[in-house]
Design a protein around this motif. Structure first.
Motif, short mmCIF file in Angstrom:
data_model
loop_
_atom_site.label_atom_id
_atom_site.label_comp_id
_atom_site.label_asym_id
_atom_site.label_seq_id
_atom_site.Cartn_x
_atom_site.Cartn_y
_atom_site.Cartn_z
N VAL A 195 20.72 -36.97 -56.44
CA VAL A 195 20.52 -38.32 -55.91
C VAL A 195 20.88 -39.35 -56.98
N TRP A 196 21.75 -40.27 -56.61
CA TRP A 196 22.12 -41.39 -57.48
C TRP A 196 21.49 -42.64 -56.90
N VAL A 197 20.74 -43.36 -57.72
CA VAL A 197 20.05 -44.56 -57.24
C VAL A 197 20.67 -45.81 -57.87
N VAL A 198 21.02 -46.77 -57.01
CA VAL A 198 21.50 -48.07 -57.49
C VAL A 198 20.25 -48.89 -57.78
N TYR A 199 20.11 -49.29 -59.04
CA TYR A 199 18.87 -49.92 -59.49
C TYR A 199 19.06 -51.37 -59.92
N VAL A 200 18.17 -52.22 -59.43
CA VAL A 200 18.04 -53.59 -59.96
C VAL A 200 16.54 -53.86 -60.09
N THR A 201 16.19 -54.80 -60.95
CA THR A 201 14.77 -55.15 -61.07
C THR A 201 14.34 -55.85 -59.79
N LYS A 202 13.03 -55.90 -59.58
CA LYS A 202 12.51 -56.53 -58.37
C LYS A 202 12.90 -58.02 -58.31
N GLU A 243 12.56 -43.57 -60.70
CA GLU A 243 11.86 -42.45 -61.32
C GLU A 243 12.36 -41.10 -60.81
N ARG A 244 12.67 -41.06 -59.51
CA ARG A 244 13.02 -39.78 -58.88
C ARG A 244 14.53 -39.47 -58.92
N ALA A 245 15.32 -40.42 -59.40
CA ALA A 245 16.78 -40.27 -59.36
C ALA A 245 17.29 -39.25 -60.37
N ASP A 246 18.40 -38.59 -60.02
CA ASP A 246 19.10 -37.74 -60.99
C ASP A 246 19.99 -38.60 -61.88
N VAL A 247 20.57 -39.65 -61.27
CA VAL A 247 21.41 -40.59 -62.01
C VAL A 247 21.01 -41.99 -61.58
N VAL A 248 20.82 -42.89 -62.56
CA VAL A 248 20.48 -44.28 -62.25
C VAL A 248 21.71 -45.15 -62.51
N ILE A 249 22.11 -45.91 -61.50
CA ILE A 249 23.25 -46.81 -61.64
C ILE A 249 22.68 -48.23 -61.76
#
Length: 197
Positions: free
Chosen positions: A127-134, A167-173
């Motif tokens: 799982v790859w998660v696209v991350y931005v702050t809240k 937290e649960r991602a394999d890769v954080v984008i």
């Protein structure tokens, strides 16, 4: 070749990430597009929607989204009935697209906004998660959908928190920066991916 689940929070920039990954040779299988196809003009899915929700559910041969939205917003039973029609068709469409990409030897991105919420992480290899702050998420969502702060926060709150997904991602984008920063991060991830596959 493997199957990657791509997810993120609302307004995190997932479609931009999908576009960039497609340019690197990944086949994008998009849950939102499949959901539209599931109830497209003349489809079996649309016929089932009309059977359950009545003739008002159809407008100009297509699903009347605002009417359906009002129907399911406060009625859990109707929402489940709609999902009961759409979800199996969406799964079928996505499975077919995934198999044909794998048969062609191409890596697959399953673009699924509610991947964790619908407990689909077992259906992908990573799982790859696209991350931005809240804060960034809130700002982008208010701007993109022309919402006030309260409405935007309500939409964000309807999903699993972006921190939990990270937290649960394999890769954080990370997509808190500029488009250029994002392109750079994607290049790193893709290089890493192709090295190990």
């Amino acid at each position: 070749m493997s199957v990657i689940g791509l997810t993120g929070g609302i307004a995190s920039g997932k479609s931009t990430v999908s576009r960039l990954l497609a340019a690197h040779g990944f086949v994008i299988v998009d849950a939102d597009i499949a959901a539209r196809q599931a109830v497209a003009k003349g489809s079996e899915g649309l016929r089932q929607v009309e059977t359950i929700f009545g003739p008002e559910a159809i407008k100009d041969g297509e699903m009347n989204r605002s009417y359906i939205g009002q129907q399911i917003f406060h009625d859990e039973e109707k929402r489940l009935a709609l999902n009961g029609i759409i979800h199996p068709i969406v799964r079928e469409i996505m499975e077919e697209e995934k198999q044909s990409a794998l048969a062609a030897g191409k890596p697959v991105i399953m673009d699924i906004p509610l991947l964790y919420e619908n407990k689909l992480e077992e259906t992908v290899d990573a799982v790859w998660v696209v991350y931005v702050t809240k804060e960034v998420q809130l700002e982008r969502l208010m701007k993109r959908n022309d919402l006030d702060k309260e409405a935007a926060l309500a939409r964000i709150a309807s999903q699993l928190s972006i921190e939990d997904k990270k937290e649960r991602a394999d890769v954080v984008i990370d997509n808190n920066g500029t488009l250029l920063d994002l392109e750079r991060r994607i290049n790193e991830i893709v290089a890493e991916y192709y090295k190990s596959h």
